[in-house]
Design an enzyme around this catalytic site. Structure first.
Site, PDB file in Angstrom:
ATOM      1  N   HIS A  66      54.070  19.050 -59.638  1.00  0.00           N
ATOM      2  CA  HIS A  66      53.425  19.639 -60.805  1.00  0.00           C
ATOM      3  C   HIS A  66      52.995  18.513 -61.742  1.00  0.00           C
ATOM      4  CE1 HIS A  66      55.298  23.936 -60.536  1.00  0.00           C
ATOM      5  NE2 HIS A  66      54.950  23.466 -59.348  1.00  0.00           N
ATOM      6  N   GLU A  68      53.494  17.837 -64.829  1.00  0.00           N
ATOM      7  CA  GLU A  68      54.527  17.244 -65.674  1.00  0.00           C
ATOM      8  C   GLU A  68      55.408  16.289 -64.869  1.00  0.00           C
ATOM      9  OE1 GLU A  68      53.605  21.381 -67.313  1.00  0.00           O
ATOM     10  OE2 GLU A  68      53.806  20.451 -65.341  1.00  0.00           O
ATOM     11  N   CYS A  96      56.607  25.170 -66.472  1.00  0.00           N
ATOM     12  CA  CYS A  96      57.369  26.136 -65.684  1.00  0.00           C
ATOM     13  C   CYS A  96      58.855  25.765 -65.757  1.00  0.00           C
ATOM     14  CB  CYS A  96      56.884  26.130 -64.235  1.00  0.00           C
ATOM     15  SG  CYS A  96      57.421  24.674 -63.301  1.00  0.00           S
ATOM     16  N   CYS A  99      59.591  22.240 -64.313  1.00  0.00           N
ATOM     17  CA  CYS A  99      59.095  21.163 -65.166  1.00  0.00           C
ATOM     18  C   CYS A  99      59.886  21.084 -66.466  1.00  0.00           C
ATOM     19  CB  CYS A  99      57.610  21.358 -65.442  1.00  0.00           C
ATOM     20  SG  CYS A  99      56.615  21.145 -63.954  1.00  0.00           S
TER      21      CYS A  99
END
Length: 169
Positions: A66, A68, A96, A99
Site C-alpha cells: 500500500h 503508506e 486502512c 497501514c
C-alpha cells in the site's frame, strides 16, 4: 540529504494542503501507470520530503504494498532509522487498518489524509470487514486464527528478555 523530487517539492514553504496534493498526484500517477489502486503517500520531516509511495499491490503482487507502507519503507531507508519521529505523513486517503498499524509502529508526529475510508468504500475499496474483525475472538474470525503454543517459541521470547544489547522499538 533531501530526496530529489520534481520541481520545488522540497521547499520549506509547502503547506499541509500542498503535501496532500502531492500525495494525490502520486496516487494518480501510480494508478495511470497501472501500478495499483488510486492511493499515494508523502512523508515529510523538517519541511523536507523523505519518503513517497503509491499503491503497488497489483504490479508487485504484494498485498502489503500500500502507498503508506511503500512511503514508510522509503522514508526509513532515507533516514536510516525504523522510527519516523518528528515526521508528518500525508495520505491521499484515510489509511486502512494495515497501514494504520504500520504508521503506529513507525511513530510519526501526525497524519493528514484527504479522502475518507467511506469515500474509498464507495469506489470498491471497503475495509469495514477488517475493522469489524479486529475485536472478534481470534477463533471466531472469518479467517480463523488458532493459537498453537510451542515451547520453542517461548524459549525465543525468554532469550530476547535476557538479551542485553537489544534495541527496543
Amino acid at each position: 540529504m533531501p530526496l530529489k523530487r520534481p520541481g520545488n517539492l522540497n521547499k520549506y514553504t509547502m503547506t499541509h494542503t500542498e503535501y496532500l496534493r502531492r500525495a494525490v498526484t502520486i496516487a494518480r500517477e501510480g494508478m495511470l501507470a497501472g501500478n495499483g489502486g488510486p492511493f499515494g503517500c508523502v512523508i515529510v520531516k523538517d519541511g523536507q520530503i523523505v519518503g513517497e509511495g503509491s499503491n503497488l499491490v497489483t504490479s508487485t503482487n504484494d498485498p502489503t504494498a500500500h502507498a503508506e507502507v511503500v512511503a514508510i519503507r522509503e522514508a526509513c531507508r532515507h533516514l536510516e532509522t525504523f522510527q519516523l519521529e518528528g515526521c508528518i505523513v500525508y495520505c491521499s486517503c484515510e489509511p486502512c487498518p494495515m497501514c494504520m498499524g504500520a504508521i503506529y509502529w513507525a511513530r510519526p508526529q501526525q497524519v493528514f489524509y484527504a479522502s475518507t475510508r467511506y469515500d474509498a468504500a464507495a469506489i470498491g475499496f471497503d475495509d469495514e470487514f477488517i475493522y469489524e474483525e479486529i475485536p472478534v475472538n481470534p477463533t471466531n474470525r472469518k479467517i480463523p486464527f488458532e493459537n498453537q503454543p510451542l515451547a520453542e517459541a517461548d524459549a525465543v521470547f525468554a532469550e530476547w528478555t535476557r538479551t542485553i544489547n537489544k534495541e527496543l522499538y
